[in-house]
Design an enzyme around this catalytic site. Structure first.
Site, PDB file in Angstrom:
ATOM      1  N   ASP A  91       1.328  -7.276   4.667  1.00 27.39           N
ATOM      2  CA  ASP A  91       2.290  -7.330   5.163  1.00 27.39           C
ATOM      3  C   ASP A  91       2.684  -5.856   6.112  1.00 27.39           C
ATOM      4  OD1 ASP A  91       5.272  -7.440   4.069  1.00 27.39           O
ATOM      5  OD2 ASP A  91       5.016  -5.245   3.644  1.00 27.39           O
ATOM      6  N   GLY A 141       8.274 -11.010   6.045  1.00 28.36           N
ATOM      7  CA  GLY A 141       9.558 -11.963   6.564  1.00 28.36           C
ATOM      8  C   GLY A 141      10.245 -12.021   7.990  1.00 28.36           C
ATOM      9  N   LYS A 197       4.248 -16.356   0.665  1.00 31.51           N
ATOM     10  CA  LYS A 197       4.017 -15.467   1.014  1.00 31.51           C
ATOM     11  C   LYS A 197       1.796 -15.846   0.147  1.00 31.51           C
ATOM     12  CE  LYS A 197       5.222 -11.074   3.425  1.00 31.51           C
ATOM     13  NZ  LYS A 197       5.820 -10.059   3.418  1.00 31.51           N
ATOM     14  N   ASP A 206       4.082  -3.985  -0.175  1.00 34.61           N
ATOM     15  CA  ASP A 206       5.280  -3.330  -0.458  1.00 34.61           C
ATOM     16  C   ASP A 206       5.930  -4.025  -1.521  1.00 34.61           C
ATOM     17  OD1 ASP A 206       7.804  -2.179   1.118  1.00 34.61           O
ATOM     18  OD2 ASP A 206       6.119  -3.995   2.102  1.00 34.61           O
ATOM     19  N   ASN A 215       8.168  -9.311  -2.337  1.00 32.85           N
ATOM     20  CA  ASN A 215       8.058 -11.141  -1.672  1.00 32.85           C
ATOM     21  C   ASN A 215       6.321 -10.929  -1.569  1.00 32.85           C
ATOM     22  OD1 ASN A 215       7.950  -9.021   0.437  1.00 32.85           O
ATOM     23  ND2 ASN A 215       9.214  -9.678   2.544  1.00 32.85           N
TER      24      ASN A 215
END
Length: 275
Positions: A8, A42, A190, A213, A216
């Site tokens: 991420d 995102g 994801k 973290d 999502n």
């Protein structure tokens, strides 16, 4: 044997100042010789592409929480937009509430309904230029993600409940960070992006390592063979995945330190960059 590293960006690979540190950059560049990388975010594809170029690596890109997935050559290999009717209704929920910014990714454009900075308006490290949208004149097609940002967390939680009650079978909804509630098509996430890449490369998911973290990131972390949670992660993510190891925060090069410990160790090239 681990072969793919999925990470991420915001709150994980990026520092709190939304930067790629030199230590992180050099670590990933050393590991690119042995591993495939996935940047899973995102953020819009244009933003993820910019970060990939800063790292100066080839990578897969899972963008808009999985609504768009790109291969190593920056070619779109998967896309799933929100239904037009759902997009219209989502944008109407709190459009007039000045405590909340309604934000939309449509094709290569970023739309907002107000720009109050105090409502977590603008992420750093972006090439996208926002435009305002008006409900009466906006076409609700080709929308990959709708998200709501605010410092009034109670209002965001109420929006989450309403969306779940109305459209839980048609959308995926999650908090990327405490003040950002994100909505995408139910057909993707994801984790779904990881499965696509796994099938494409013929590499099983238990050969993946993932870092995250936010909520999502949950399904991505669940299905990876090895996964790590950041010290600064959402407490709900830690509670949902209590068996995962918690590593240093993004304020302390957590991902790079973990990868260095696992695969590089005492490389002199990195010592001058490590804080």
């Amino acid at each position: 044997m681990h072969q793919i590293i999925s990470v991420d960006l915001d709150g994980t690979l990026l520092s709190p100042e939304n930067q790629i540190t030199e230590y992180t950059k050099k670590t990933i560049q050393l590991l690119e010789k042995k591993f495939y990388f996935i940047l899973a975010s995102g953020r819009h594809h244009i933003d993820v592409l910019q970060i990939r170029d800063i790292l100066n690596i080839q990578s897969f890109m899972i963008t808009s929480n999985g609504a768009k997935v790109y291969n190593l050559n920056n070619e779109l290999i998967f896309s799933s937009d929100l239904d037009e009717d759902i997009s219209l209704k989502l944008c109407n929920i709190v459009y007039s509430d000045q405590d909340i910014i309604t934000q939309v990714y449509q094709n290569n454009r970023w739309y907002i309904n107000n720009n109050k900075i105090e409502n977590n308006f603008c992420p750093a490290l972006t090439n996208l230029k926002y435009q305002y949208f008006d409900l009466d004149n906006f076409k609700f097609t080709n929308i990959s993600k709708i998200f709501f940002t605010s410092k009034n967390y109670k209002k965001l939680y109420n929006i989450e409940k309403k969306i779940i009650n109305c459209w839980s079978d048609k959308v995926n909804i999650s908090f990327s960070v405490l003040g950002c509630l994100e909505v995408i098509s139910r057909k993707t996430s994801k984790g779904h992006g990881l499965k696509l890449i796994s099938n494409l490369m013929g590499i099983p998911l238990d050969h993946f390592i993932s870092f995250g973290d936010g909520m999502n990131d949950e399904d991505m972390l669940r299905i990876s063979g090895k996964a790590y949670i950041m010290k600064n992660a959402d407490t709900r993510l830690k509670a949902a995945l209590p068996k995962l190891e918690v590593i240093e925060s993004n304020n302390n090069n957590g991902v790079a330190r973990c990868l260095n410990r696992m695969f590089i160790k005492n490389n002199n090239i990195l010592k001058k960059y490590r804080k």
